[in-house]
Design a protein around this motif. Structure first.
Motif: not given
Ligand SMILES: Nc1ncnc2c1ncn2[C@@H]1O[C@H](COP(=O)(O)OP(=O)(O)O)[C@@H](O)[C@H]1O
Ligand SMILES: Cc1ncc(COP(=O)(O)O)c(N)n1
Length: 264
Positions: A170-176, A184-185, A197-198
């Motif tokens: 699961i990759l949760i994209k923090g762009g918003h 976060f992967l 964390w990326f």
């Protein structure tokens, strides 16, 4: 050359969906194939119409691709309704597709609905079990985990909640959500689980139409080329950052990325 398939919707303005995916795949040196699920009449200011492809015709396209040029990876984007989801899931199982990246597209950056409400359950029960990776943004992750996400800690909690019923990564994209663009992967595979964390610096560019589509297509290309999950995500994030930093400014709303940034 690696062959990568995008199963997604067409964006007439070329910034997201099928068009973003093809541009991303070419920039990665991959051979791009497409199965179109819906046509959208769309531009940088909004989604003004959706015309669905019949589920049988989605199946027809999938048969043509898989029986002739078997893809090394598959990216799934806008799937729109339960019947189309059912057709896609059946064919991916039948052909034992590999390296499946599912971007659970629900709402466009400009606000248009891209998944009907009654299809979220089908997405969870039919498509998610087939995916090696899902890439929800914050609102999509909130929908999948059932609570609000307001911090980095919430992103980790959300990934773990989703992981309770989903066996892939699961990759949760923090762009918003944040000042930064940290993603976060949570890796889950045969070898076990790992959290990564990326960190991302937020680029001051309002033209983010298609960032999610581009990221998931780039991850699919990297997986097709044999990269392990962590590396595939890191390289894809760098690609999105480069395409955003190139500062293309087209249209009157949130404009598209510059996929030619590596050429100049
Ligand atoms: N302004 C920005 N600067 C740098 N990276 C960004 C920015 N906006 C989004 N991203 C990155 O783009 C990718 C897509 O994220 P996001 O915009 O959250 O997805 P979606 O397009 O699905 O809403 C993520 O890696 C995210 O961190
Ligand atoms: C056909 C299609 N697929 C996906 C998106 C989401 O992209 P974004 O969230 O960047 O607007 C979109 N706008 N259109």
């Amino acid at each position: 050359m690696k062959k990568v398939l995008s199963i997604a919707g067409s964006d007439s303005s070329g910034g997201a969906g099928i068009q973003a995916d093809i541009k991303t795949m070419i920039a990665h040196g991959s051979y791009a194939m497409t199965v179109i699920t819906v046509l959208t009449a769309q531009n940088t200011t909004g989604v003004y119409g959706i015309s669905e492809v019949a589920p049988e015709f989605v199946e027809n396209q999938l048969d043509c691709v898989f029986t002739d040029i078997f893809p090394d990876a598959v990216k799934i984007g806008m799937v729109y309704n339960a019947a189309i989801i059912h057709s896609i899931a059946g064919k991916l199982k039948q052909y034992q597709a590999r390296n499946i990246v599912l971007d659970p597209v629900m709402v466009a950056t400009s606000g248009g609905r891209l998944l009907s409400d009654d299809s979220i359950e089908s997405l969870k029960t039919e498509l998610m079990p087939l995916a090696d990776l899902i890439t929800p943004n914050i609102p999509e992750a909130e929908c999948l985990c059932g609570f609000g996400i307001h911090s980095r800690l919430d992103m980790v909690r959300a990934a773990k909640e989703i992981a309770a019923t989903y066996a892939g990564s699961i990759l949760i994209k923090g762009g918003h959500l944040f000042e930064s663009a940290d993603d976060f992967l949570l890796i889950q595979d045969r070898k076990g689980s790992e959290e990564v964390w990326f960190p991302g610096t937020k680029i001051d560019n309002p033209n983010t139409h298609g960032t999610g589509c581009t990221l998931s297509a780039a991850i699919a290309c990297n997986l097709a080329a044999g990269a392990e999950m962590k590396v595939a995500v890191k390289k894809a994030k760098d690609y999105v950052s480069g395409a955003l930093a190139a500062n293309l400014d087209l249209g009157q709303g949130s404009g598209p990325l510059d996929h030619g940034f590596q050429l100049t």
